[in-house]
Design a protein around this motif. Structure first.
Motif, short mmCIF file in Angstrom:
data_model
loop_
_atom_site.label_atom_id
_atom_site.label_comp_id
_atom_site.label_asym_id
_atom_site.label_seq_id
_atom_site.Cartn_x
_atom_site.Cartn_y
_atom_site.Cartn_z
N ALA A 1 0.81 -1.23 0.00
CA ALA A 1 0.00 0.00 0.00
C ALA A 1 0.83 1.27 0.00
O ALA A 1 0.42 2.28 0.55
N GLN A 2 2.02 1.23 -0.63
CA GLN A 2 2.79 2.47 -0.74
C GLN A 2 2.02 3.53 -1.49
O GLN A 2 2.01 4.69 -1.12
N ALA A 3 1.38 3.12 -2.60
CA ALA A 3 0.45 4.01 -3.28
C ALA A 3 -0.87 3.89 -2.55
O ALA A 3 -1.44 2.79 -2.44
N PRO A 4 -1.41 4.98 -1.99
CA PRO A 4 -2.56 4.88 -1.10
C PRO A 4 -3.77 4.16 -1.67
O PRO A 4 -4.48 3.47 -0.94
N LEU A 5 -4.01 4.30 -2.97
CA LEU A 5 -5.21 3.70 -3.56
C LEU A 5 -4.94 2.35 -4.21
O LEU A 5 -5.88 1.69 -4.69
N ALA A 6 -3.70 1.90 -4.24
CA ALA A 6 -3.38 0.63 -4.88
C ALA A 6 -4.19 -0.55 -4.35
O ALA A 6 -4.63 -1.41 -5.13
N PRO A 7 -4.43 -0.66 -3.02
CA PRO A 7 -5.21 -1.80 -2.53
C PRO A 7 -6.62 -1.88 -3.11
O PRO A 7 -7.19 -2.97 -3.21
N TYR A 8 -7.22 -0.76 -3.47
CA TYR A 8 -8.55 -0.79 -4.07
C TYR A 8 -8.51 -1.57 -5.38
O TYR A 8 -9.40 -2.37 -5.67
N GLY B 1 9.60 -3.64 5.51
CA GLY B 1 9.77 -2.23 5.87
C GLY B 1 9.01 -1.30 4.95
O GLY B 1 9.38 -0.13 4.80
N THR B 2 7.93 -1.81 4.34
CA THR B 2 7.11 -1.01 3.44
C THR B 2 5.68 -0.95 3.96
O THR B 2 5.26 -1.76 4.79
N ILE B 3 4.92 0.01 3.44
CA ILE B 3 3.55 0.22 3.92
C ILE B 3 2.63 -0.88 3.37
O ILE B 3 2.59 -1.12 2.17
N HIS B 4 1.92 -1.51 4.26
CA HIS B 4 0.93 -2.53 3.91
C HIS B 4 -0.43 -2.15 4.47
O HIS B 4 -0.53 -1.49 5.51
N LEU B 5 -1.46 -2.57 3.77
CA LEU B 5 -2.81 -2.49 4.31
C LEU B 5 -3.15 -3.86 4.87
O LEU B 5 -3.09 -4.87 4.15
N VAL B 6 -3.49 -3.90 6.15
CA VAL B 6 -3.79 -5.16 6.83
C VAL B 6 -5.03 -4.98 7.70
O VAL B 6 -5.47 -3.86 7.97
N PRO C 1 -7.01 7.99 8.27
CA PRO C 1 -7.86 8.72 7.31
C PRO C 1 -7.84 10.22 7.60
O PRO C 1 -7.61 10.62 8.75
N PRO C 2 -8.07 11.04 6.54
CA PRO C 2 -8.60 10.67 5.23
C PRO C 2 -7.58 10.12 4.24
O PRO C 2 -7.94 9.84 3.11
N ARG C 3 -6.31 9.95 4.63
CA ARG C 3 -5.35 9.32 3.75
C ARG C 3 -5.87 7.95 3.31
O ARG C 3 -6.36 7.17 4.14
N ALA C 4 -5.81 7.67 2.01
CA ALA C 4 -6.18 6.39 1.42
C ALA C 4 -7.68 6.13 1.40
O ALA C 4 -8.10 5.00 1.17
N ILE C 5 -8.49 7.15 1.61
CA ILE C 5 -9.93 7.00 1.47
C ILE C 5 -10.32 7.37 0.04
O ILE C 5 -10.00 8.46 -0.43
N PRO D 1 -0.84 -1.40 -9.11
CA PRO D 1 0.53 -0.94 -8.85
C PRO D 1 1.03 -1.53 -7.53
O PRO D 1 0.26 -1.69 -6.59
N PHE D 2 2.31 -1.89 -7.48
CA PHE D 2 2.92 -2.46 -6.27
C PHE D 2 2.24 -3.77 -5.84
O PHE D 2 2.27 -4.11 -4.66
N ASP D 3 1.65 -4.49 -6.77
CA ASP D 3 0.93 -5.70 -6.36
C ASP D 3 1.87 -6.69 -5.68
O ASP D 3 2.95 -7.01 -6.19
#
Length: 367
Positions: free
Chosen positions: A38-45, A77-82, A168-172, A270-272
């Motif tokens: 989730a380095q790119a905030p919207l990538a998990p969507y 050491g990278t941002i993940h959505l969990v 939030p609102p980051r990644a919303i 991206p970043f999958d």
């Protein structure tokens, strides 16, 4: 037992919900995949869109707003959505990565040498628990306390020492916001797991990314010395030999489809994580193509899968009431595959830019 490259590919796609779109809820899939890059905030969507049958952006946005899912630095050491539960479990296991970085980072380690990191963490915790702060907002607050230290490095140290959740609102979806954060404990009102199991973490990795080697698991997690973990797990996992001769391990009941099982066209986010979670990435992307997908500034582009393997990249371009998907193929594909790519790209545009005039452009490029 030996596995061919195609068999390894199909096994990975099956448990990634890339052979057929799944029916899990978003939070169930996030946990099954052991988080989403989730380095790119919207990538998990987009990662969820390509894996679930009827995913809508508001479903993930609500999970973030309800604090059932969150974004923070974990594996590699990278941002993940969990999920919130996984954050409380994985943070104690992966904090060694960010702490280790403080003494190795070429930019910040010299400025932090000799600093009392516990004192820095305690000060940072007090500040970000008063109100969520960005790294840039932390700098002027820390500088008066350590006037002889670089404030950017001090803020970086706080980010690495603390379980720093971007709130939030980051990644919303549909909103914007600076990457402000607070501590995991403060955000959830719960303490991290007191004794999480690295063995369980590795087993979950195999369930989402296996069959995999020790080196694969270390690449995914960012942790080292996992050989002893796999030695403990040997009685409960199956051994395989990969196409390159490497020893692989897998869960006994995990899906391992035949090599000839069809793999539909898929557009990866991206970043999958499926591109980032193995030391040997040939199971899904040819080595010659990696330099076109992995850029020198750390960007991992959105990719196109045909028959299970990366054949190109895709970029969406939005201007007012128009949206265009530009697909660049690295080699020739069949007419049928081209038609499937166009259909999938139009679905992506309908998800990303509903109500716009949508077009798809296919280009050719040579690796």
């Amino acid at each position: 037992m030996s596995l061919s490259l195609r068999e390894l590919n199909r096994a990975t796609l099956a448990r990634q919900s890339l052979l057929s779109r799944g029916t899990m809820s978003p939070i169930e899939l996030i946990e099954h995949l052991v988080g989403l890059q989730a380095q790119a905030p919207l990538a998990p969507y987009f990662a969820l869109w390509t894996r679930l049958k009827s995913f809508q952006p508001d479903e993930l946005a609500q999970l973030l707003l309800d604090r059932k899912a969150l974004r923070m630095v974990l594996m590699r050491g990278t941002i993940h959505l969990v999920s919130a539960d996984d954050a409380l479990t994985f943070r104690p296991l992966t904090k060694v990565i960010t702490e280790r970085d403080l003494v190795r980072n070429a930019t910040h380690a010299p400025a932090l040498a000799g600093l009392d990191f516990d004192e820095l963490a305690a000060t940072g915790r007090r500040l970000v628990e008063e109100r969520p702060l960005s790294i840039s907002e932390l700098r002027p607050l820390l500088q008066p306390i350590w006037p002889d230290r670089d404030p950017a490095s001090l803020a970086y140290g706080v980010r690495n020492m603390l379980p720093f959740v971007q709130v939030p609102p980051r990644a919303i979806w549909g909103r914007s916001g600076q990457p402000r954060g607070t501590t995991l404990e403060h955000w959830l009102g719960r303490d991290p797991h007191p004794a999480p199991s690295i063995d369980d973490m590795v087993l979950r990795y195999l369930g989402a990314y296996g069959p995999a080697s020790v080196m694969d698991a270390q690449q995914w997690s960012g942790l080292t010395r996992l050989t002893e973990v796999f030695q403990r797990l040997r009685p409960s996992v199956l051994p395989f030999t990969g196409p390159d001769g490497a020893e692989l391990f897998d869960l006994p009941d995990a899906p391992r489809p035949a090599a000839d099982v069809p793999a539909p066209v898929r557009l990866l986010a991206p970043f999958d994580n499926v591109l980032l979670s193995h030391a040997a990435r040939e199971r899904i992307i040819d080595l010659d193509m990696q330099k076109l997908v992995f850029t020198i500034n750390g960007i991992i582009k959105s990719t196109v899968l045909v028959n299970g393997f990366v054949v190109g990249i895709v970029e969406t371009v939005k201007k007012k009431d128009e949206a265009r998907a530009v697909v660049t193929l690295f080699h020739q594909v069949s007419k049928r595959a081209s038609e499937q790519i166009e259909r999938e790209a139009l679905k992506l545009l309908s998800f990303d830019a509903p109500g716009t005039r949508q077009t798809v452009e296919l280009l050719r490029s040579t690796p």
